[in-house]
Design an enzyme around this catalytic site. Structure first.
Site, mmCIF file in Angstrom:
data_model
loop_
_atom_site.group_PDB
_atom_site.id
_atom_site.type_symbol
_atom_site.label_atom_id
_atom_site.label_comp_id
_atom_site.label_asym_id
_atom_site.label_seq_id
_atom_site.Cartn_x
_atom_site.Cartn_y
_atom_site.Cartn_z
ATOM 1 N N HIS A 170 19.782 -51.323 -44.970
ATOM 2 C CA HIS A 170 20.639 -52.225 -45.736
ATOM 3 C C HIS A 170 19.814 -53.020 -46.751
ATOM 4 C CE1 HIS A 170 24.505 -54.223 -46.296
ATOM 5 N NE2 HIS A 170 23.843 -55.366 -46.375
ATOM 6 N N GLU A 195 23.505 -44.519 -44.794
ATOM 7 C CA GLU A 195 24.103 -45.519 -43.905
ATOM 8 C C GLU A 195 25.454 -45.049 -43.374
ATOM 9 O OE1 GLU A 195 23.233 -50.140 -44.690
ATOM 10 O OE2 GLU A 195 24.119 -49.096 -46.371
ATOM 11 N N ASN A 234 -6.637 -32.184 -34.301
ATOM 12 C CA ASN A 234 -7.448 -31.340 -33.426
ATOM 13 C C ASN A 234 -7.044 -31.495 -31.969
ATOM 14 O OD1 ASN A 234 -8.939 -30.107 -35.362
ATOM 15 N ND2 ASN A 234 -10.800 -31.296 -35.078
#
Length: 694
Positions: free
Chosen positions: A46, A68, A420
């Site tokens: 918002h 939204e 890794n």
């Protein structure tokens, strides 16, 4: 000093909101029933939407509004956030970030595809419909009698606009519940010379003609409830007018002033009087004499506890403080060589103030390492999905502080280490189940203070390192001869060799051998060290030892021949005198320190110092990780505040120095690179072992 570009300020604030949004979405994947996480994500969205519209990012506001609306079913509890939905929401977040930071790199087709994916997951249990197709309730026909709805009186805090919220957007959302008759209340507007352009002075009287419940109205204002006063009362059954929706009225061409004046006053009077009768009193205009204290109170409210400062200014301030420390050291040296007590007192006072200013400036540059740790949650989430390896990511010590420059330099090494750990360390689910482990792997990222250093560890509960495989690869690449006797620790160091990789195939994640050598080189450039420990079948731990700052350090000033050098004090364990017995064993290069043999280096030989050595030479025991080495010097001068100056590119091949500093007498002293000296000592020990074996 030029003012900061408001658009750049918005980009910086949006970056912080993206971190909040991403964190909330990732947490939702773990805790889908946590209502607070959903609200946190919506608050961030918002604010981004409102601020984006304010600063002219119309595409951002439009896309975020669609985001939204599509995600609204999650907020209402109608659907649960699945992993697929979270992944699409994260992609939408990335798209919004691209629209703000680099609009030219985005394409509307990408945004439309993301919204289509959102609709598919959000409305999977409903017939397909456009996300934006949330229609306003039809207005009541004149003369139709039904429950009128609600009577609202809205009064927002004056600072609501500065927080990125727009009352007109909220009224627009309210209109979606049904036809609204909105009248602005203007009696709180001050005189022009008292008006703050960023404050909100309007209040609104609203009649909502819709048979909705109170919760639906609360949902409209859920993100600004702490910044407003809402008076709500049900309307009686009345002959409802046929009002036009608010924003239809706003979009019309304005009527002539003469035609609008009378109706406006007449309409405004009725609702306010009605509110007064229902114990929701209309705020009365304050006398002019009371406006001054109110104005002062507002100024106090506008006081802020933090100030956003450009990083370049902090760097410049640190440079100035460094120069001040150098000048203070020169003043102290001059004062000590004279006999004037007043000059000595002033020098001591300036030394105290300079030290305090140095600590304050360095504290201003300190940043919690949690700001860096948060970035890797998304990395782990995406790698876990791509490699089909469920991984739990745990962080500790987020409040540990490091210099901002250290934080920036540390990002890439940690990316390599985490990739890794997931790609090589964590086994697939079938292998883990066969070994009696949980199907979900675990990556722990931790930070802790240790004296003048910060230890950052990356730990996994995977299969650990296969020493035999690393050795075989090293022999294959000709790094060691077959049959050479090496410890496990020495074999594991080949992982940091450029181009070394034990991956069977080259993929997008690994196999080219350009990861761990970059990690080691970067950490050493930061004057840090890297340790590797592993337990077969249980996992691997990588520990990074880092100084707190790269700007000013405490150092130990020593003399070798006619030259003076600085050793970082954080690496110094103790100082001992070189005995006559140690002096006689010149070929052995080992020091007996309380029964432990410690290899040592003669700095006179390394620096090719001229002249005869001092009669009583000193040995400084330094350490990096578990390795200890002695450095033999002619004299230990004492502690020294060291302002680090980088060496030029012409000296890049001189590896035993990490920088230089200016001493109190104006001469330069080189800073010794502890990691390189330890590596040199280890190399000498290995050569000595080889010669003895031969």
């Amino acid at each position: 000093m030029s003012a900061m570009d408001p658009t750049e300020v918005f980009r910086q604030e949006a970056s912080e909101l993206f971190e909040v949004l991403e964190g909330a979405l990732l947490d939702l994947g773990q805790r889908p029933d946590d209502r607070e996480l959903v609200d946190s994500a919506f608050r961030a969205l918002h604010t981004i939407k409102g601020s984006g519209a304010m600063f002219g990012f119309d595409k951002v506001a439009s896309f975020t509004h669609e985001f939204e609306t599509a995600f609204d079913r999650v907020r209402k509890g109608e659907i649960k956030p699945t992993q697929e939905l979270i992944s699409v929401a994260l992609a939408a977040k990335d798209y919004i970030r691209a629209l703000i930071e680099d609009p030219q790199s985005t394409d509307d087709i990408i945004g439309e595809a993301i919204l289509d994916d959102l609709k598919r997951f959000v409305f999977s249990d409903q017939p397909a419909a456009p996300v934006a197709g949330i229609a306003e309730a039809p207005p009541l026909a004149p003369g139709e009698s039904k429950q009128a709805g609600w009577h609202l009186y809205l009064e927002f805090e004056s600072h609501i606009l500065r927080n990125g919220s727009n009352p007109l957007d909220l009224l627009e959302d309210l209109c979606k519940l049904g036809p609204c008759f909105v009248v602005p209340v203007t009696d709180g507007i001050p005189f022009l010379d008292e008006m703050e352009p960023e404050d909100c002075y309007l209040k609104w009287d609203v009649k909502l003609h819709a048979a909705c419940d109170k919760d639906a109205i609360d949902d409209v204002f859920m993100f600004v409830q702490d910044e407003m006063k809402l008076t709500l009362s049900p309307l009686e059954q009345v002959e409802a007018p046929a009002p036009l929706p608010l924003f239809q009225l706003l979009d019309e061409e304005p009527a002539p002033v003469a035609e609008m004046a009378a109706p406006a006053v007449e309409v405004a009077a009725a609702p306010v009087a009605q509110l007064t009768a229902k114990a929701a009193p209309k705020p009365e205009a304050k006398p002019e004499s009371k406006s001054e204290p109110k104005s002062e109170a507002k100024r106090e409210d506008r006081g802020i506890a933090t100030v956003r400062v450009q990083a370049e200014r902090l760097d410049e301030l640190m440079d100035r403080v460094g120069e001040l420390v150098i000048a203070q050291a020169r003043l102290t040296q001059l004062a000590s060589s004279g006999s004037d007590l007043s000059i000595k007192m002033i020098a001591e006072e300036i030394e105290r103030l300079a030290s305090s200013l140095r600590d304050t400036t360095m504290g201003a540059r300190m940043v919690p390492i949690g700001s860096l740790f948060g970035r890797f949650r998304r990395l782990v989430h995406d790698l876990s999905r791509d490699l089909s390896k469920p991984v739990e990511f745990v962080t500790t010590g987020e409040d540990t502080e490091l210099d901002k420059t250290m934080i920036e330099c540390l990002a890439d090494p940690l990316v390599h280490l985490i990739r890794n750990a997931i790609d090589h360390g964590i086994e697939d689910t079938a292998t883990r189940s066969a070994n009696g482990k949980t199907e979900q792997g675990r990556i722990e990222l931790a930070a802790v203070h240790s004296g003048a250093q910060v230890l950052v560890t990356v730990k996994d509960n995977g299969g650990g390192l296969t020493t035999a495989r690393i050795r075989a690869k090293a022999e294959e690449q000709g790094l060691i001869a077959s049959g050479t006797v090496l410890t496990d620790h020495e074999i594991h160091q080949f992982l940091f060799h450029p181009g070394f990789s034990t991956a069977q195939t080259i993929s997008a994640l690994s196999g080219r051998g350009v990861g761990m050598d970059v990690v080691k080189r970067t950490i050493e450039n930061m004057r840090g060290t890297i340790d590797l420990s592993t337990r077969p079948g249980q996992g691997t731990t990588v520990t990074l030892r880092l100084p707190l700052t790269l700007a000013i350090i405490e150092g130990l000033l020593i003399r070798v021949g006619e030259g003076r050098y600085i050793i970082p004090l954080s690496a110094v364990e103790e100082c001992v005198e070189l005995t006559a017995e140690d002096e006689r064993s010149r070929g052995r290069n080992f020091l007996n320190v309380r029964g432990n043999l410690v290899p040592f280096l003669r700095l006179r030989e390394i620096m090719t110092a001229s002249g005869a050595p001092d009669r009583h030479q000193k040995t400084i025991i330094i350490s990096t990780g578990e390795t200890r080495v002695g450095l033999v010097a002619d004299q230990i001068i004492g502690n020294h505040q060291t302002v680090i100056k980088s060496l030029s590119k012409l000296h890049s091949d001189v590896t035993i120095f990490s920088g230089a500093t200016i001493l109190g007498d104006g001469t330069a002293a080189l800073i010794l690179d502890v990691a390189q000296l330890v590596a040199m000592a280890q190399s000498k020990v290995e050569k000595q072992h080889i010669s003895e074996a031969a």
